[in-house]
Design a protein around this motif. Structure first.
Motif, PDB file in Angstrom:
ATOM      1  N   HIS A  10       0.816  -1.216  -0.074  1.00 44.82           N
ATOM      2  CA  HIS A  10      -0.039   0.223   0.004  1.00 44.82           C
ATOM      3  C   HIS A  10       0.911   1.269   0.139  1.00 44.82           C
ATOM      4  O   HIS A  10       2.051   1.289   0.667  1.00 44.82           O
ATOM      5  CB  HIS A  10      -1.034   0.042   1.378  1.00 44.82           C
ATOM      6  N   CYS A  11       0.669   2.212  -0.626  1.00 40.53           N
ATOM      7  CA  CYS A  11       1.058   3.742  -0.431  1.00 40.53           C
ATOM      8  C   CYS A  11      -0.108   4.495  -0.061  1.00 40.53           C
ATOM      9  O   CYS A  11      -1.147   4.933  -0.640  1.00 40.53           O
ATOM     10  CB  CYS A  11       1.539   4.130  -1.975  1.00 40.53           C
ATOM     11  N   TYR A  12       0.306   4.877   1.215  1.00 42.20           N
ATOM     12  CA  TYR A  12      -0.672   6.045   1.743  1.00 42.20           C
ATOM     13  C   TYR A  12      -0.237   7.407   1.569  1.00 42.20           C
ATOM     14  O   TYR A  12      -1.239   8.124   2.128  1.00 42.20           O
ATOM     15  CB  TYR A  12      -0.574   5.698   3.397  1.00 42.20           C
ATOM     16  N   SER A  19      10.229   8.226  -2.489  1.00 41.20           N
ATOM     17  CA  SER A  19      10.917   7.387  -1.407  1.00 41.20           C
ATOM     18  C   SER A  19      10.591   6.035  -0.845  1.00 41.20           C
ATOM     19  O   SER A  19      11.263   5.053  -0.632  1.00 41.20           O
ATOM     20  CB  SER A  19      10.645   8.345  -0.058  1.00 41.20           C
ATOM     21  N   LEU A  20       9.358   5.402  -1.391  1.00 40.58           N
ATOM     22  CA  LEU A  20       8.947   4.555  -1.194  1.00 40.58           C
ATOM     23  C   LEU A  20       9.543   3.587  -1.976  1.00 40.58           C
ATOM     24  O   LEU A  20      10.145   2.384  -1.760  1.00 40.58           O
ATOM     25  CB  LEU A  20       7.388   4.417  -1.525  1.00 40.58           C
ATOM     26  N   LEU A  21      10.034   3.951  -3.259  1.00 38.06           N
ATOM     27  CA  LEU A  21      10.618   3.068  -4.311  1.00 38.06           C
ATOM     28  C   LEU A  21      12.115   2.927  -3.728  1.00 38.06           C
ATOM     29  O   LEU A  21      12.766   1.829  -4.034  1.00 38.06           O
ATOM     30  CB  LEU A  21      10.504   3.675  -5.683  1.00 38.06           C
ATOM     31  N   ASP A  22      12.478   4.034  -3.276  1.00 41.92           N
ATOM     32  CA  ASP A  22      13.983   3.859  -2.746  1.00 41.92           C
ATOM     33  C   ASP A  22      13.844   2.798  -1.567  1.00 41.92           C
ATOM     34  O   ASP A  22      15.027   1.785  -1.661  1.00 41.92           O
ATOM     35  CB  ASP A  22      14.389   5.227  -2.041  1.00 41.92           C
ATOM     36  N   GLN A  23      13.142   2.872  -0.636  1.00 46.35           N
ATOM     37  CA  GLN A  23      13.114   2.054   0.331  1.00 46.35           C
ATOM     38  C   GLN A  23      12.975   0.588  -0.085  1.00 46.35           C
ATOM     39  O   GLN A  23      13.440  -0.499   0.556  1.00 46.35           O
ATOM     40  CB  GLN A  23      12.029   2.253   1.551  1.00 46.35           C
ATOM     41  N   ALA A  24      11.971   0.503  -0.901  1.00 48.61           N
ATOM     42  CA  ALA A  24      11.597  -0.888  -1.444  1.00 48.61           C
ATOM     43  C   ALA A  24      12.820  -1.478  -1.981  1.00 48.61           C
ATOM     44  O   ALA A  24      13.064  -2.782  -1.904  1.00 48.61           O
ATOM     45  CB  ALA A  24      10.396  -0.873  -2.605  1.00 48.61           C
ATOM     46  N   LEU A 200       1.171  -1.033   7.283  1.00 49.41           N
ATOM     47  CA  LEU A 200       0.225  -0.257   8.096  1.00 49.41           C
ATOM     48  C   LEU A 200       0.622   1.193   7.542  1.00 49.41           C
ATOM     49  O   LEU A 200       1.576   1.811   7.302  1.00 49.41           O
ATOM     50  CB  LEU A 200       0.344  -0.295   9.686  1.00 49.41           C
ATOM     51  N   PRO A 201      -0.508   2.131   7.751  1.00 47.96           N
ATOM     52  CA  PRO A 201      -0.224   3.625   7.594  1.00 47.96           C
ATOM     53  C   PRO A 201       0.475   4.364   8.673  1.00 47.96           C
ATOM     54  O   PRO A 201       0.056   5.215   9.221  1.00 47.96           O
ATOM     55  CB  PRO A 201      -1.619   3.918   7.477  1.00 47.96           C
ATOM     56  N   LEU A 202       1.629   3.588   8.879  1.00 51.59           N
ATOM     57  CA  LEU A 202       2.923   4.329   9.898  1.00 51.59           C
ATOM     58  C   LEU A 202       3.884   4.369   9.145  1.00 51.59           C
ATOM     59  O   LEU A 202       4.430   3.322   8.637  1.00 51.59           O
ATOM     60  CB  LEU A 202       2.642   3.550  11.207  1.00 51.59           C
ATOM     61  N   THR A 203       4.650   5.523   9.453  1.00 56.13           N
ATOM     62  CA  THR A 203       5.830   5.710   8.734  1.00 56.13           C
ATOM     63  C   THR A 203       7.078   4.495   9.044  1.00 56.13           C
ATOM     64  O   THR A 203       7.547   4.050   8.220  1.00 56.13           O
ATOM     65  CB  THR A 203       6.502   6.979   9.435  1.00 56.13           C
ATOM     66  N   THR A 206       5.794   1.455   6.991  1.00 59.32           N
ATOM     67  CA  THR A 206       5.720   1.627   5.439  1.00 59.32           C
ATOM     68  C   THR A 206       7.228   1.154   4.930  1.00 59.32           C
ATOM     69  O   THR A 206       7.628   0.732   3.809  1.00 59.32           O
ATOM     70  CB  THR A 206       5.268   2.578   4.723  1.00 59.32           C
ATOM     71  N   CYS A 207       8.311   1.579   5.884  1.00 55.74           N
ATOM     72  CA  CYS A 207       9.644   1.182   5.649  1.00 55.74           C
ATOM     73  C   CYS A 207      10.073  -0.512   5.166  1.00 55.74           C
ATOM     74  O   CYS A 207      11.132  -0.968   4.818  1.00 55.74           O
ATOM     75  CB  CYS A 207      10.629   1.460   6.652  1.00 55.74           C
TER      76      CYS A 207
END
Length: 262
Positions: A10-12, A19-24, A200-203, A206-207
């Protein structure tokens, strides 16, 4: 090629998509090192994420037009794969393939994932209708969720598995604490259990994207959605990734309760 796949993403916060792509990519790369290729050292490794959009989060709706236009999101450029159904996200030598999926909450509030689906489907459908309507067209998963497989819903799921054993996959969740080892429905399932991070929708949570999933040796030279779904159904899958400590699990549950509602 060796494929590493997070089936439940999920992307919230769409502005932080880069940043999500970097972490993934970082998490996939770590998983690749920890869980070596099932072939030889020269086998190429590729990374794949299914965005399981629900009623509110519409990540695929946002990113697909960006890929059609070959736009940049931060340091990542999006473009369509050759089949027109997958998205390639590239940043220099880094590459992550993105795929559509749909999340449905059923009549008894069980959760179902339709990997490969990019259509809006209403919540509240009976479980058997979900299976009859979508199991053959997509890859259908009922993922574990805290409290969702207990009580009356546990009985509903047991009955579904007894009559639909060859059509319904169960999914494990990276948010399940490692000490919660006994999951009776996993023992009842006949098909492979499929990992997905389900952040979950928590920083802090999402990491975890990309850190909990499945990997397999793919015969595909060029990724396409139909081929991927068929391979997940038939290939020899291996699950990878750590689950949460009890402390992390409790911390997340408290943070969720304290989080202001949108």
């Amino acid at each position: 090629m060796n494929l590493y796949c997070d089936t439940h993403v999920h992307c919230y916060d769409f502005p932080s998509f880069s940043s999500l792509l970097d972490q993934a990519h970082s998490n996939f790369s770590s998983a690749c090192r920890i869980n070596p290729s099932m072939a030889n050292q020269n086998t190429e490794s590729r990374f794949l994420m299914f965005f399981t959009d629900g009623v509110k989060d519409k990540t695929w709706t946002h990113i697909y037009p960006q890929a059609v236009a070959k736009n940049w999101l931060g340091d990542w450029q999006l473009s369509l794969a050759r089949d027109g159904k997958l998205i390639r996200a590239s940043n220099g030598e880094k590459l992550v393939t993105l795929a559509p999926a749909r999340q449905i909450n059923s009549f008894h509030r069980l959760e179902f994932l339709l990997l490969g689906c990019d259509k809006d489907i209403a919540d509240g459908i009976t479980e058997q209708k979900i299976i009859d309507s979508y199991a053959d067209q997509y890859l259908l998963i009922c993922p574990w969720g805290f409290g969702k497989w207990l009580g009356k819903r546990a009985k509903v799921l047991r009955e579904l598995l007894s009559t639909n054993a060859s059509r319904l996959f169960l999914g494990d969740n990276g948010g399940r604490p490692g000490l919660w080892r006994h999951v009776p429905h996993f023992r009842q399932a006949r098909l492979p259990i499929i990992n997905g991070s389900d952040p979950l929708p928590l920083t802090a949570d999402t990491c975890r994207i990309g850190s909990f999933g499945i990997h397999w040796l793919s015969a595909e030279s060029e990724l396409n959605l139909a081929g991927l779904l068929e391979e997940i159904k038939t290939a020899t899958l291996k699950n990878y990734g750590p689950q949460l400590s009890l402390y992390q699990f409790i911390r997340n549950q408290i943070a969720l309760k304290l989080k202001p509602k949108a």
